[in-house]
Scaffold this motif. Sequence first.
Motif, mmCIF file in Angstrom:
data_model
loop_
_atom_site.group_PDB
_atom_site.id
_atom_site.type_symbol
_atom_site.label_atom_id
_atom_site.label_comp_id
_atom_site.label_asym_id
_atom_site.label_seq_id
_atom_site.Cartn_x
_atom_site.Cartn_y
_atom_site.Cartn_z
ATOM 1 N N UNK A 37 32.103 34.137 38.267
ATOM 2 C CA UNK A 37 30.753 33.695 38.601
ATOM 3 C C UNK A 37 30.567 33.515 40.104
ATOM 4 N N UNK A 46 33.747 37.945 42.772
ATOM 5 C CA UNK A 46 33.902 38.453 41.404
ATOM 6 C C UNK A 46 34.252 39.937 41.452
ATOM 7 N N UNK A 47 34.725 40.459 40.309
ATOM 8 C CA UNK A 47 35.089 41.885 40.254
ATOM 9 C C UNK A 47 34.222 42.617 39.233
ATOM 10 N N UNK A 106 31.084 42.569 35.905
ATOM 11 C CA UNK A 106 30.767 41.828 34.673
ATOM 12 C C UNK A 106 31.897 41.838 33.651
ATOM 13 N N UNK A 107 32.863 42.713 33.810
ATOM 14 C CA UNK A 107 33.924 42.829 32.812
ATOM 15 C C UNK A 107 35.000 41.768 33.063
ATOM 16 N N UNK A 108 35.366 41.044 32.025
ATOM 17 C CA UNK A 108 36.366 39.992 32.159
ATOM 18 C C UNK A 108 37.696 40.563 31.698
ATOM 19 N N UNK A 109 38.711 40.441 32.548
ATOM 20 C CA UNK A 109 40.002 41.073 32.272
ATOM 21 C C UNK A 109 41.062 40.037 31.927
ATOM 22 N N UNK A 110 42.069 40.442 31.189
ATOM 23 C CA UNK A 110 43.245 39.612 30.984
ATOM 24 C C UNK A 110 43.842 39.291 32.350
ATOM 25 N N UNK A 164 46.834 39.422 33.513
ATOM 26 C CA UNK A 164 47.711 40.505 33.966
ATOM 27 C C UNK A 164 46.932 41.687 34.516
ATOM 28 N N UNK A 165 45.890 42.091 33.772
ATOM 29 C CA UNK A 165 45.088 43.234 34.211
ATOM 30 C C UNK A 165 44.375 42.881 35.510
ATOM 31 N N UNK A 213 44.548 44.858 38.972
ATOM 32 C CA UNK A 213 43.308 45.445 39.489
ATOM 33 C C UNK A 213 43.041 44.959 40.914
#
Lengths: 240, 240
Positions: A173, A219-220, A222-226, A228-229, A233
């Motif tokens: 956010x 932020x990176x 809208x996609x929320x990553x694990x 680790x990912x 990234x």
Amino acid sequence: MNCILLPVENFSANTAKINDLVQVDHVNNILDAKVGDTLKIGQLGGNLGTAVIEGIASDSIELRDVQLTITPPAKLDLTVVLALPRPKVLRRLIMDMTALGVRNIVLINSYRTQKSYWQSPMLARLDEFVLEGLQQGVDTIAPRIMLQKRFKPFVEDTFASLVTNRSIVAHPYGQQSFSEYRKIHSSVGLPSLVCIGAEGGWIDYEIALLAEQGCTPVHIGPRILRTEAAVNVILGQWLL
Amino acid sequence: MNCILLPVENFSANTAKINDLVQVDHVNNILDAKVGDTLKIGQLGGNLGTAVIEGIASDSIELRDVQLTITPPAKLDLTVVLALPRPKVLRRLIMDMTALGVRNIVLINSYRTQKSYWQSPMLARLDEFVLEGLQQGVDTIAPRIMLQKRFKPFVEDTFASLVTNRSIVAHPYGQQSFSEYRKIHSSVGLPSLVCIGAEGGWIDYEIALLAEQGCTPVHIGPRILRTEAAVNVILGQWLL
């Protein structure tokens, strides 16, 4: 295991010995190597190179013609402050950050870090995960790892001395995207400090405290990553 | 699970029902949600939005006030051709590529893919891993997944129709780095097709065949990463 790292005491003139059973097993069963074969090796904290297998026993391997002439790849000018993750993913995270070449790693407490994580036996195995990461990433220099069980005192004291004008905290956010941040700061290069939350991210209080110390929330997308990912990234920006 | 995705048949007017036991358990035990709470939901293949919990039973949850007004994030204009990895990492790789928004995924055979991987029961669970990835990444549109058990016929036939002038194959011994490639091709944007090997990478024959079809081999530096880490590092370029 893309190279076999040995401690300095395993070397003598131009010979060396592998006596770690995981490494011996790797040479015998994964590489399926024989006497006379050349192995990629390295000296922990030193150079990378090659050696020839002189003899194979069930619990050790003798090497000759040791040549350590290749300097390891440069470390990234980067400190990662990571909220202590679930023990299950801790191994892979330490391995990956090590393989990527992060110089300093700080594992800190956060609101969403469960207290039990700090009791995990995995925390006693960090050196092992670092060795795995170095052997994966073909590096010899271990990152420095600090454990910080208390968020607020750490952020207000130690953290303040780590923060530079190139410090970010990953936050879904955040007002700014990482790529906007990079454009604005293109003259000073990539951040030298990156804070990454555990699953569920940081709470507002934590973001506020980190921002107060000079970290920019980014932020990176809208996609929320694990976790680790997300770590791979984000840190991929230092490689690519 | 950052949103709960339900199939279209679970919706009726402005109500919906959760009857997948993994999702029911998540709402009850991870979110610890109660009647009256609002959940983030989505319709598989449709929009994202919210709903309010109307009732909770042991095996199902009734929702009211369903609002599906948010379009899912755009898919990446990207096909990933991945050498079938170890079953153990297949789940996380499919989850991550799905969460990152890859449009097409092709799992192919390669010299270093063990034959037994094609017999793994994990291959029957791809839809499940895709659902996990969508719920992680907050998306509703599944990637298209193709399985190709034969490398050469695939590369010579189907692959030729996928290759564009923006196709790369990740290869530690590529002549060009990914960042050099990006600079040279900055006018046409990021690649539309990326080939990524399994552990141990591609053999020379495979690289030659892929290159012959128009794929440029690119490396990501001297550090060798786990397949999972490499996929996230490379695909992170599309997010950042």
